[in-house]
Write a protein that holds these residues in place. Structure first.
Motif, PDB file in Angstrom:
ATOM      1  N   LYS A 290    -144.790  22.447  27.759  1.00  0.00           N
ATOM      2  CA  LYS A 290    -145.526  23.449  26.979  1.00  0.00           C
ATOM      3  C   LYS A 290    -146.602  24.114  27.830  1.00  0.00           C
ATOM      4  O   LYS A 290    -147.076  23.533  28.800  1.00  0.00           O
ATOM      5  CB  LYS A 290    -146.199  22.788  25.754  1.00  0.00           C
ATOM      6  N   ARG A 291    -146.982  25.325  27.438  1.00  0.00           N
ATOM      7  CA  ARG A 291    -148.127  25.989  28.071  1.00  0.00           C
ATOM      8  C   ARG A 291    -149.241  26.105  27.033  1.00  0.00           C
ATOM      9  O   ARG A 291    -149.091  26.801  26.031  1.00  0.00           O
ATOM     10  CB  ARG A 291    -147.746  27.386  28.556  1.00  0.00           C
TER      11      ARG A 291
ATOM     12  N   ARG B  48    -147.200  16.960  17.651  1.00  0.00           N
ATOM     13  CA  ARG B  48    -147.098  18.290  17.033  1.00  0.00           C
ATOM     14  C   ARG B  48    -147.565  18.218  15.583  1.00  0.00           C
ATOM     15  O   ARG B  48    -147.128  17.352  14.827  1.00  0.00           O
ATOM     16  CB  ARG B  48    -145.627  18.762  17.111  1.00  0.00           C
TER      17      ARG B  48
ATOM     18  N   ASP C 172    -150.397  34.023  12.715  1.00  0.00           N
ATOM     19  CA  ASP C 172    -150.245  35.421  13.137  1.00  0.00           C
ATOM     20  C   ASP C 172    -150.184  36.372  11.948  1.00  0.00           C
ATOM     21  O   ASP C 172    -150.400  37.574  12.087  1.00  0.00           O
ATOM     22  CB  ASP C 172    -149.014  35.602  14.030  1.00  0.00           C
TER      23      ASP C 172
ATOM     24  N   THR D  60    -150.391  26.144  21.823  1.00  0.00           N
ATOM     25  CA  THR D  60    -149.470  26.550  22.896  1.00  0.00           C
ATOM     26  C   THR D  60    -149.128  28.041  22.786  1.00  0.00           C
ATOM     27  O   THR D  60    -149.387  28.674  21.752  1.00  0.00           O
ATOM     28  CB  THR D  60    -148.148  25.756  22.830  1.00  0.00           C
ATOM     29  N   THR D  61    -148.508  28.554  23.846  1.00  0.00           N
ATOM     30  CA  THR D  61    -148.109  29.971  23.859  1.00  0.00           C
ATOM     31  C   THR D  61    -147.109  30.272  22.744  1.00  0.00           C
ATOM     32  O   THR D  61    -147.000  31.401  22.291  1.00  0.00           O
ATOM     33  CB  THR D  61    -147.428  30.343  25.195  1.00  0.00           C
ATOM     34  N   GLU D  62    -146.376  29.244  22.284  1.00  0.00           N
ATOM     35  CA  GLU D  62    -145.386  29.457  21.220  1.00  0.00           C
ATOM     36  C   GLU D  62    -146.010  29.386  19.826  1.00  0.00           C
ATOM     37  O   GLU D  62    -145.319  29.515  18.823  1.00  0.00           O
ATOM     38  CB  GLU D  62    -144.262  28.414  21.337  1.00  0.00           C
ATOM     39  N   GLY D  63    -147.336  29.153  19.774  1.00  0.00           N
ATOM     40  CA  GLY D  63    -148.002  29.102  18.471  1.00  0.00           C
ATOM     41  C   GLY D  63    -147.909  27.746  17.807  1.00  0.00           C
ATOM     42  O   GLY D  63    -148.112  27.624  16.600  1.00  0.00           O
ATOM     43  N   GLU D  64    -147.621  26.695  18.613  1.00  0.00           N
ATOM     44  CA  GLU D  64    -147.594  25.331  18.054  1.00  0.00           C
ATOM     45  C   GLU D  64    -148.959  24.687  18.263  1.00  0.00           C
ATOM     46  O   GLU D  64    -149.657  24.983  19.226  1.00  0.00           O
ATOM     47  CB  GLU D  64    -146.551  24.474  18.773  1.00  0.00           C
TER      48      GLU D  64
ATOM     49  N   ASN E 184    -142.361  25.996  11.947  1.00  0.00           N
ATOM     50  CA  ASN E 184    -141.789  27.356  12.015  1.00  0.00           C
ATOM     51  C   ASN E 184    -142.811  28.473  11.811  1.00  0.00           C
ATOM     52  O   ASN E 184    -142.449  29.616  11.564  1.00  0.00           O
ATOM     53  CB  ASN E 184    -140.647  27.536  10.991  1.00  0.00           C
TER      54      ASN E 184
ATOM     55  N   VAL F 273    -146.386  30.544  13.340  1.00  0.00           N
ATOM     56  CA  VAL F 273    -147.025  30.838  14.633  1.00  0.00           C
ATOM     57  C   VAL F 273    -148.546  30.866  14.464  1.00  0.00           C
ATOM     58  O   VAL F 273    -149.098  31.728  13.774  1.00  0.00           O
ATOM     59  CB  VAL F 273    -146.530  32.197  15.193  1.00  0.00           C
TER      60      VAL F 273
END
Length: 527
Positions: A128-129, A173, A198, A144-148, A180, A182
């Motif tokens: 992850k980032r 997590r 978001d 994270t960049t994926e919104g987790e 699902n 963000v």
């Protein structure tokens, strides 16, 4: 920018060292510990070193700055600290490092052994980032960049969102109803966690005895719970104090909830609020809210740059937002919070000389050495031909064909043309959002792509229910796709109010047809 001199812990650093500081963070029970990053990307620490939280490999206090070798060159993008104390950072590469007190596994390494040097937090994060980290008193969350969202550490009140009250030894997590979805912004109170999605929805979990989750009750939550009272309100930023929460909407309003014994909600009284309460900030649009889980102080910044503060201010209870003479919310915490720690990682401009960019900025519209003037609406704007040729293709062509010392402009207003020329000197635009539409027209005409993008960002900051349709129409007219999408989503999120405006009534017929068709695809008319 910020002057680190406002924090006493920096008072012993020599001036030449202070000038090199680019980022800084002050923490500790008496604001007596600090980390800072220099222009060369070297990282230093000084202070009491409680629980080894300076990351120097020992627990010795130091009145002189010492270098943290393992962090040099890492490029820190986010930093947070707990009152244990422990410190957590995220780097530009998306890695997370933690050190300090670990009695509740808040370092996320699976043990309860204190960490004296920065250690990579790897479990479940290795692929992850991470872009943002936030600490409560003894727990940590990461975005994270994926919104987790991942969480670990102390969990006596459900603040890691796992569905139990067992401490969480490694990053896990946070799923449940965030699955699902963000997340774009996170924050922690002492024993609670908050997340903004978001789509503007806000979720909270953990300790809630003061109503700091905004759910209308005082029961702790072991998994994320949506703040139903903010239905239809688009939140863009959330900030947590010790036991209160502030939220900023996309229209620049501020809501507050939770503990209020120091007036930290800004409601004019000291009653706790279990539901989000709109606070009166005298109508001017807010662009930032600030709070820190170590204090009962609140702050906000307006679009015009005014800074307001309320709550516990040097021991005094201030229950209504008070206008200060500060230029940043950071100054409020340096001068009035207890302890006077930083509420976020500071970015510091330490230069005392003028860069090329600053020198050019100073010469804009200065008649002294200019060799060209534009006449717009009967007023003069003084510029330099060489700079215009370097910065703009339109002027390169125009000025190669003419030796004129004055050029008249009829197509654009003085305000817009001056802002355009100033942009060529400064790379920024200095216009209120409603006037930026004229500049967007100019940027489209001159094919200035970056300027067009900046105009769109400025216009976005000024959107309201009243002008949303006008801005949408302008975005369509000037083919500003990103702005068009933004305005459209804003209109859908505020559909009832927007459809009652005069601008909606006067809307172009073709645009109206397109709007209704697109809005129905978004499910705007389902109810």
């Amino acid at each position: 920018m910020l002057d680190v001199g406002k924090w006493p812990v920096f008072a012993l650093l020599p001036p030449e060292e202070l000038r090199l500081i680019r980022q800084a963070c002050v923490f500790g029970s008496a604001a007596n510990e600090a980390l800072y990053v220099t222009v060369n990307d070297e990282v230093f620490a000084l202070g009491t070193n409680c629980s080894g939280c300076l990351g120097l490999g020992d627990m010795q206090s130091t009145i002189e700055a010492r270098r943290i070798d393992s962090l040099c060159g890492k490029k820190i993008v986010s930093l947070s600290y707990g009152t244990g104390p422990h410190v957590v950072i995220a780097t530009a590469e998306g890695e997370v490092f933690a050190w300090g007190h670990n009695g509740y596994s808040q370092l996320g390494n699976g043990t309860t052994n204190h960490g004296l040097t920065p250690a990579l937090v790897s479990t479940n994060l290795i692929s992850k980032r991470v872009t943002e980290v936030a600490c409560g008193s003894h727990h940590t969350i990461a975005l994270t960049t994926e919104g987790e969202v991942f969480a670990w550490g102390y969990n006596n009140s459900g603040q890691v969102g796992s569905g139990s009250t067992a401490n969480q030894p490694t990053p896990r997590r946070v799923s449940s109803c965030l699955q699902n979805k963000v997340v774009v912004n996170i924050a922690c109170g002492q024993l609670c966690s908050m997340a903004v999605l978001d789509n503007g929805e806000t979720y909270g979990w953990g300790y809630n005895c003061n109503g700091q989750l905004g759910l209308g009750n005082n029961g702790n939550q072991q998994t994320p719970c949506r703040i139903a009272a903010l239905q239809g309100v688009n939140i863009v930023q959330v900030a947590c104090g010790y036991a209160h929460t502030l939220a900023l909407t996309d229209e620049g309003f501020v809501y507050a909830w939770g503990a209020n014994s120091y007036g930290q909600l800004g409601t004019g009284n000291k009653s706790n609020q279990a539901l989000p309460t709109l606070i009166n900030t005298d109508k001017e649009r807010m662009v930032e809210v600030a709070a820190c889980h170590t204090s009962h102080t609140s702050a906000a910044k307006t679009q015009s740059g005014q800074v307001l503060m309320w709550g516990q201010c040097r021991g005094q209870a201030v229950s209504c937002p008070h206008i200060t003479h500060f230029s940043s919310t950071d100054d409020v915490f340096a001068c009035f919070a207890t302890p006077a720690v930083t509420w976020r990682l500071l970015t510091v401009d330490g230069d005392d000389y003028l860069t090329v960019a600053q020198s050019l900025k100073r010469e804009f519209d200065s008649p002294e050495i200019s060799d060209l003037k534009f006449l717009v609406d009967g007023k003069c704007i003084h510029v330099h031909k060489a700079l215009l040729k370097i910065r703009c293709e339109h002027f390169r062509a125009l000025l190669n064909e003419t030796d004129e010392e004055a050029i008249e402009i009829h197509q654009f207003s003085y305000l817009v043309y001056r802002a355009f020329l100033e942009y060529l000197y400064t790379d920024t635009i200095n216009l209120p959002p409603e006037d930026a539409i004229g500049l967007l027209d100019l940027a489209t005409y001159y094919r200035e792509t970056r300027l067009k993008r900046l105009c769109q960002e400025t216009i976005k900051r000024g959107i309201s229910e009243e002008n949303a349709i006008t801005l949408l129409s302008a975005a369509v007219k000037y083919e500003a796709r990103d702005l068009e999408e933004f305005c459209f989503k804003f209109c859908v999120n505020h559909l009832t109010a927007v459809t009652q405006t005069q601008a909606f009534v006067d809307m172009d017929h073709d645009l109206l047809k397109t709007f209704i068709s697109k809005a129905s695809r978004y499910g705007a008319f389902k109810n």
